[in-house]
Write an enzyme that holds these catalytic residues in place. Structure first.
Site, PDB file in Angstrom:
ATOM      1  N   LEU A 164       0.846  -1.190   0.000  1.00 50.59           N
ATOM      2  CA  LEU A 164       0.000   0.000   0.000  1.00 50.59           C
ATOM      3  C   LEU A 164       0.879   1.236   0.000  1.00 50.59           C
ATOM      4  O   LEU A 164       1.818   1.341   0.792  1.00 50.59           O
ATOM      5  CB  LEU A 164      -0.902   0.007   1.244  1.00 50.59           C
ATOM      6  CG  LEU A 164      -1.647   1.324   1.534  1.00 50.59           C
ATOM      7  CD1 LEU A 164      -2.668   1.623   0.436  1.00 50.59           C
ATOM      8  CD2 LEU A 164      -2.332   1.267   2.903  1.00 50.59           C
ATOM      9  N   SER A 165       0.561   2.205  -0.861  1.00 51.08           N
ATOM     10  CA  SER A 165       1.213   3.507  -0.880  1.00 51.08           C
ATOM     11  C   SER A 165       2.726   3.348  -1.077  1.00 51.08           C
ATOM     12  O   SER A 165       3.152   2.822  -2.101  1.00 51.08           O
ATOM     13  CB  SER A 165       0.874   4.258   0.405  1.00 51.08           C
ATOM     14  OG  SER A 165       1.261   5.614   0.338  1.00 51.08           O
ATOM     15  N   ALA A 166       3.551   3.786  -0.104  1.00 58.72           N
ATOM     16  CA  ALA A 166       4.990   3.568  -0.232  1.00 58.72           C
ATOM     17  C   ALA A 166       5.300   2.087  -0.325  1.00 58.72           C
ATOM     18  O   ALA A 166       6.240   1.672  -1.020  1.00 58.72           O
ATOM     19  CB  ALA A 166       5.716   4.189   0.959  1.00 58.72           C
ATOM     20  N   ILE A 188      -1.225  -1.039  -4.539  1.00 65.38           N
ATOM     21  CA  ILE A 188      -2.452  -0.374  -4.089  1.00 65.38           C
ATOM     22  C   ILE A 188      -2.124   1.052  -3.658  1.00 65.38           C
ATOM     23  O   ILE A 188      -1.335   1.266  -2.729  1.00 65.38           O
ATOM     24  CB  ILE A 188      -3.101  -1.156  -2.939  1.00 65.38           C
ATOM     25  CG1 ILE A 188      -3.443  -2.573  -3.423  1.00 65.38           C
ATOM     26  CG2 ILE A 188      -4.344  -0.445  -2.420  1.00 65.38           C
ATOM     27  CD1 ILE A 188      -4.052  -3.467  -2.385  1.00 65.38           C
TER      28      ILE A 188
END
Length: 339
Positions: A164-166, A188
């Site tokens: 997720l994200s980073a 994601i």
């Protein structure tokens, strides 16, 4: 992948007591509870344990895992990478990965960032020295996977990664750099591989996605894996209301992986669902090599279906675990053939 056993003498030096005596190689310890000698009369709840040693650890990361008891035969492995301001334990409780692992019989491995590496607990996906093959944080995660495969009965043809994200950007780097290692992966709310080269450019592309021709995106992947015989299938999830990582990054990731898989830049096969749409692209054999799940008016976070409506987030992690029409972990379990 290297295949050797950890010597018993070395294991004894590394061991700390654990509550679950049935583990074959107790080089881990429970993260959330102290060790006890008493054998529990009730089945232990699923929870993560921390692996105290798994290799050189060039990126200085924590490793945590959950391995369900009683699984017969080689089991799949899912590597999970949290986002900024998050940790493995909170992310796991909110996402439900270990609950799914216990239900379906696969192992879960978490890489966890340390404040000493990044004050915001972000994986440093934007620093080339830390996402180079067998170096930095990327090298640490590879060592975790290798160690888990040696320690447990892991099916090496069924290793997956989700971030997720980073963590999603780091998942991009893993899929690009170690294509032979993964069957598939999910990005994601993340970014394409090679989108930035330092912290300032990372902040810029998060807000305003970098624009490159598809073939230029693909070249970044081929440069780090020039001899790859195949590349994993990729699932990209992003919300149109994401104000942390621009939706343009999802479009750039689609362009990157379509070109890597040498698929034409078409719109893909469209399927609508309440709250969004799914587009998929297939290879010449009919197998899905890329999908884009677009969530309408969805913010920055992991889409799940079990968040209590109106409940205030208990911590920073829960701020980025958001209710949605589809639960990403549950859908990925199905699509990766883990259910």
């Amino acid at each position: 992948m290297m295949n050797f056993k950890v010597p018993s003498r070395l294991r004894r030096l590394l061991v700390e007591s654990v509550e679950l005596p049935q583990l074959k190689f107790p080089v881990t310890r429970p993260r959330s509870q102290p060790a006890r000698r008493r054998v529990p009369t009730q089945p232990a709840p699923q929870r993560l344990t921390e692996v105290l040693w798994f290799g050189r650890n060039p990126g200085d990361l924590h490793m945590l895992e959950y391995v369900p008891a009683g699984v017969k035969g080689p089991m799949p492995l899912v590597v999970v990478l949290h986002g900024c301001h998050q940790n493995a334990e909170d992310f796991d409780r909110a996402s439900g990965w270990t609950a799914l692992a216990r239900q379906h019989g696969f192992a879960v491995l978490y890489a966890e960032q340390k404040p000493s590496n990044n004050a915001n607990l972000c994986f440093n996906w934007f620093r080339p020295s830390l996402v180079t093959r067998d170096r930095g944080e990327l090298g640490s995660i590879r060592e975790m996977i290798d160690f888990s495969s040696r320690l447990h009965d892991i099916d090496e043809s069924k290793i997956f990664v989700m971030g997720l994200s980073a963590g999603g950007a780091m998942a991009s780097a893993l899929l690009a750099t170690y294509p032979e290692l993964f069957a598939a992966g999910a990005i994601i709310g993340g970014l394409p591989f090679g989108a930035a080269r330092d912290a300032m450019s990372a902040l810029d592309v998060m807000k305003r996605a970098a624009v490159r021709p598809a073939e230029k995106w693909a070249e970044l992947v081929r440069e780090v894996s020039p001899d790859a015989a195949r590349f994993p299938a990729v699932s990209i999830w992003h919300g149109t209301g994401d104000d942390v990582v621009s939706f343009g990054n999802a479009e750039a990731s689609v362009a990157q992986w379509l070109a890597v898989h040498r698929r034409p830049q078409t719109k893909g096969r469209l399927r609508l669902f309440e709250g969004g749409e799914r587009r998929e692209w297939r290879d010449d054999y009919g197998d899905v090599v890329l999908e884009l799940v677009t969530l309408n008016d969805f913010g920055h976070g992991l889409p799940v279906s079990s968040v209590a409506e109106g409940r205030e987030p208990a911590n920073e992690t829960e701020r980025f675990i958001l209710p949605a029409a589809l639960s990403a972990p549950e859908q990925l379990v199905r699509r990766w053939g883990l259910a």
